[in-house]
Design a protein around this motif. Structure first.
Motif, mmCIF file in Angstrom:
data_model
loop_
_atom_site.group_PDB
_atom_site.id
_atom_site.type_symbol
_atom_site.label_atom_id
_atom_site.label_comp_id
_atom_site.label_asym_id
_atom_site.label_seq_id
_atom_site.Cartn_x
_atom_site.Cartn_y
_atom_site.Cartn_z
ATOM 1 N N MET A 101 10.067 9.542 21.344
ATOM 2 C CA MET A 101 10.715 8.304 20.933
ATOM 3 C C MET A 101 9.738 7.534 20.060
ATOM 4 O O MET A 101 8.588 7.284 20.455
ATOM 5 C CB MET A 101 11.065 7.464 22.165
ATOM 6 N N LEU A 102 10.166 7.191 18.866
ATOM 7 C CA LEU A 102 9.378 6.309 18.007
ATOM 8 C C LEU A 102 9.887 4.896 18.246
ATOM 9 O O LEU A 102 11.043 4.591 17.972
ATOM 10 C CB LEU A 102 9.540 6.708 16.537
ATOM 11 N N GLU A 103 9.018 4.049 18.769
ATOM 12 C CA GLU A 103 9.441 2.703 19.134
ATOM 13 C C GLU A 103 8.499 1.691 18.493
ATOM 14 O O GLU A 103 7.291 1.914 18.450
ATOM 15 C CB GLU A 103 9.441 2.569 20.663
ATOM 16 N N TRP A 104 9.060 0.603 17.972
ATOM 17 C CA TRP A 104 8.194 -0.425 17.390
ATOM 18 C C TRP A 104 8.774 -1.814 17.580
ATOM 19 O O TRP A 104 9.974 -1.984 17.787
ATOM 20 C CB TRP A 104 7.899 -0.133 15.927
ATOM 21 N N TYR A 105 7.864 -2.815 17.511
ATOM 22 C CA TYR A 105 8.200 -4.200 17.804
ATOM 23 C C TYR A 105 7.521 -5.137 16.818
ATOM 24 O O TYR A 105 6.400 -4.897 16.387
ATOM 25 C CB TYR A 105 7.757 -4.579 19.235
ATOM 26 N N ARG A 106 8.239 -6.223 16.521
ATOM 27 C CA ARG A 106 7.700 -7.311 15.704
ATOM 28 C C ARG A 106 7.828 -8.613 16.489
ATOM 29 O O ARG A 106 8.941 -9.096 16.723
ATOM 30 C CB ARG A 106 8.498 -7.461 14.403
ATOM 31 N N ALA A 107 6.714 -9.193 16.894
ATOM 32 C CA ALA A 107 6.753 -10.525 17.491
ATOM 33 C C ALA A 107 7.105 -11.515 16.390
ATOM 34 O O ALA A 107 6.544 -11.465 15.296
ATOM 35 C CB ALA A 107 5.410 -10.874 18.110
ATOM 36 N N GLY A 108 8.062 -12.401 16.681
ATOM 37 C CA GLY A 108 8.501 -13.356 15.678
ATOM 38 C C GLY A 108 9.415 -12.763 14.640
ATOM 39 O O GLY A 108 9.894 -13.464 13.748
ATOM 40 N N GLY A 109 9.652 -11.456 14.726
ATOM 41 C CA GLY A 109 10.481 -10.772 13.742
ATOM 42 C C GLY A 109 11.955 -10.986 14.010
ATOM 43 O O GLY A 109 12.413 -10.898 15.146
ATOM 44 N N ALA A 110 12.703 -11.276 12.963
ATOM 45 C CA ALA A 110 14.135 -11.477 13.097
ATOM 46 C C ALA A 110 14.839 -10.157 13.354
ATOM 47 O O ALA A 110 14.337 -9.081 13.017
ATOM 48 C CB ALA A 110 14.689 -12.142 11.838
ATOM 49 N N TYR A 111 16.006 -10.263 13.923
ATOM 50 C CA TYR A 111 16.855 -9.116 14.227
ATOM 51 C C TYR A 111 17.107 -8.259 12.990
ATOM 52 O O TYR A 111 16.997 -7.038 13.021
ATOM 53 C CB TYR A 111 18.141 -9.701 14.782
ATOM 54 N N ASP A 112 17.411 -8.889 11.869
ATOM 55 C CA ASP A 112 17.714 -8.109 10.670
ATOM 56 C C ASP A 112 16.469 -7.477 10.058
ATOM 57 O O ASP A 112 16.564 -6.487 9.325
ATOM 58 C CB ASP A 112 18.467 -8.943 9.632
ATOM 59 N N ALA A 113 15.277 -8.022 10.363
ATOM 60 C CA ALA A 113 14.048 -7.420 9.839
ATOM 61 C C ALA A 113 13.804 -6.052 10.466
ATOM 62 O O ALA A 113 13.391 -5.101 9.785
ATOM 63 C CB ALA A 113 12.856 -8.338 10.100
ATOM 64 N N ILE A 114 14.075 -5.925 11.756
ATOM 65 C CA ILE A 114 13.860 -4.642 12.421
ATOM 66 C C ILE A 114 14.934 -3.637 11.987
ATOM 67 O O ILE A 114 14.697 -2.434 11.915
ATOM 68 C CB ILE A 114 13.803 -4.823 13.958
ATOM 69 N N MET A 115 16.131 -4.135 11.674
ATOM 70 C CA MET A 115 17.164 -3.275 11.092
ATOM 71 C C MET A 115 16.676 -2.690 9.771
ATOM 72 O O MET A 115 16.810 -1.484 9.518
ATOM 73 C CB MET A 115 18.438 -4.076 10.808
ATOM 74 N N ALA A 116 16.134 -3.565 8.926
ATOM 75 C CA ALA A 116 15.650 -3.124 7.610
ATOM 76 C C ALA A 116 14.523 -2.109 7.760
ATOM 77 O O ALA A 116 14.470 -1.116 7.017
ATOM 78 C CB ALA A 116 15.195 -4.325 6.800
#
Length: 350
Positions: A120-135
């Motif tokens: 599983m490739l998993e990643w996170y952005r603190a403060g990141g918007a929902y659409d940013a992780i989609m992009a």
């Protein structure tokens, strides 16, 4: 040989040579994806496989083991179904942009798209918007295709251009388009109205007396919606109804839906992402309901990770996504089955 020809083992040189192009593609995709994350300031992490709880979703099942401590006492542990709990603890600790190529485990899963042990490739952005992780997800998929030089994904007669502008489709719109079901009419006060959804889905799927709202939702999704996704181009299916929120937060402007999305290519689910829930009380409530249903259906339940729930309450606002790396490599390499793209197929399968 008792008169029956058996396939040679995966480590037979000739069979390995047949698989080698797919494995070389895997290495190329790994390098390209890792470089993309590092180039954007993400820190690669490695989290523990043995966990107090493997995850608290109704239909996920995990292998169980026991650890023997130095004093010879024994404690149960589970092989994780995702690195999510550990990664969110790291967010609570202060990490802001992290990713992991995580080995994860699932019982009761095996097929052309499923392995009991996979990456599983998993990643996170603190403060990141929902659409940013989609992009992020769309770009990562394109980088995988670029790494292998493939121009078009193909699987089971369906094709998808990973470089084309993706289709953005809400779950409610997909249910209306492909099944003629007004999904959100069956969601009120954070709950799913089972009878209303059953009435809307009557004649479209087979409904049993003991099917829950979520069961009916899943049947319509699997039978009518998913086969139409990711055809010609990627589909981002987003705004899942709140009963299917899992670990996602509710959308501020419409509490009937959650900030949850999935990405599909050739009708294959590749990724599942969230605008992360940071309300520990609500997360505990959801886990409790899921474990009650798991016990009713399967006769088992998994413990809650109290440290995880404490970390949820201390997490910053964040978004994250889990991507099935083996599935992505399968599509990017042109393989027909997921076991063709793993270096060592499941033990005991030859």
């Amino acid at each position: 040989m008792s008169g029956v020809d058996r396939p040679s083992p995966w480590w037979n040189p000739a069979r390995h040579a047949d698989r080698k192009p797919f494995l070389e593609a895997r290495s190329a995709v790994t390098k390209a994806v890792r470089a993309w994350f590092e180039g954007r300031g993400f820190l690669e992490v490695e989290t523990g496989i043995l966990q107090i709880s493997p995850g608290n979703e109704t239909h996920l099942h995990a292998p169980r083991t026991e650890l023997t401590r130095a004093d010879c006492s024994r404690v149960p542990r589970y092989l994780r179904t995702s690195p999510e709990f550990a990664c969110k603890k790291l967010l609570a600790a202060g990490e802001t942009k992290i990713f992991e190529f995580a080995r994860v485990f699932r019982d009761r899963e095996r097929g052309d798209l499923h392995l009991p042990e996979f990456t599983m490739l998993e990643w996170y952005r603190a403060g990141g918007a929902y659409d940013a992780i989609m992009a992020d997800t769309i770009v990562v998929i394109a980088h995988a295709a670029q790494a292998t030089g493939i121009r078009q994904f193909s699987f089971r007669g369906k094709t998808c251009d990973p470089f084309a502008e993706p289709e953005l489709l809400t779950v409610a719109a997909a249910f209306d388009r492909f099944a003629g079901v007004d999904l959100l009419a069956s969601v009120k006060g954070g709950e799913g109205d089972r009878e209303r959804l059953a009435s809307a889905a009557e004649g479209k799927v087979r409904i049993s007396a003991d099917d829950t709202w979520s069961d009916i939702f899943s049947k319509v999704l699997v039978e009518h919606v998913e086969p139409n996704l990711g055809q010609g181009r990627l589909t981002v299916l987003f705004e899942y109804p709140i009963p299917e929120a899992a670990l996602a937060r509710a959308k501020p402007s419409d509490p009937r839906v959650a900030e949850r999305f999935e990405v599909y290519a050739c009708a294959v689910e590749l990724a599942n992402g969230f605008g992360e829930l940071t309300d520990a009380t609500e997360q505990r409530r959801r886990f409790g309901l899921a474990m009650e249903e798991k016990e009713r259906r399967y006769g088992e339940r998994y413990p809650l990770d109290e440290e995880f729930l404490a970390a949820v309450g201390q997490m910053p606002e964040a978004s994250g996504v889990a991507l099935g790396f083996d599935r992505l490599v399968m599509l990017a390499s042109g393989a027909l089955r997921i076991d063709q793209v793993v270096w060592t197929p499941p033990a005991g399968e030859g």
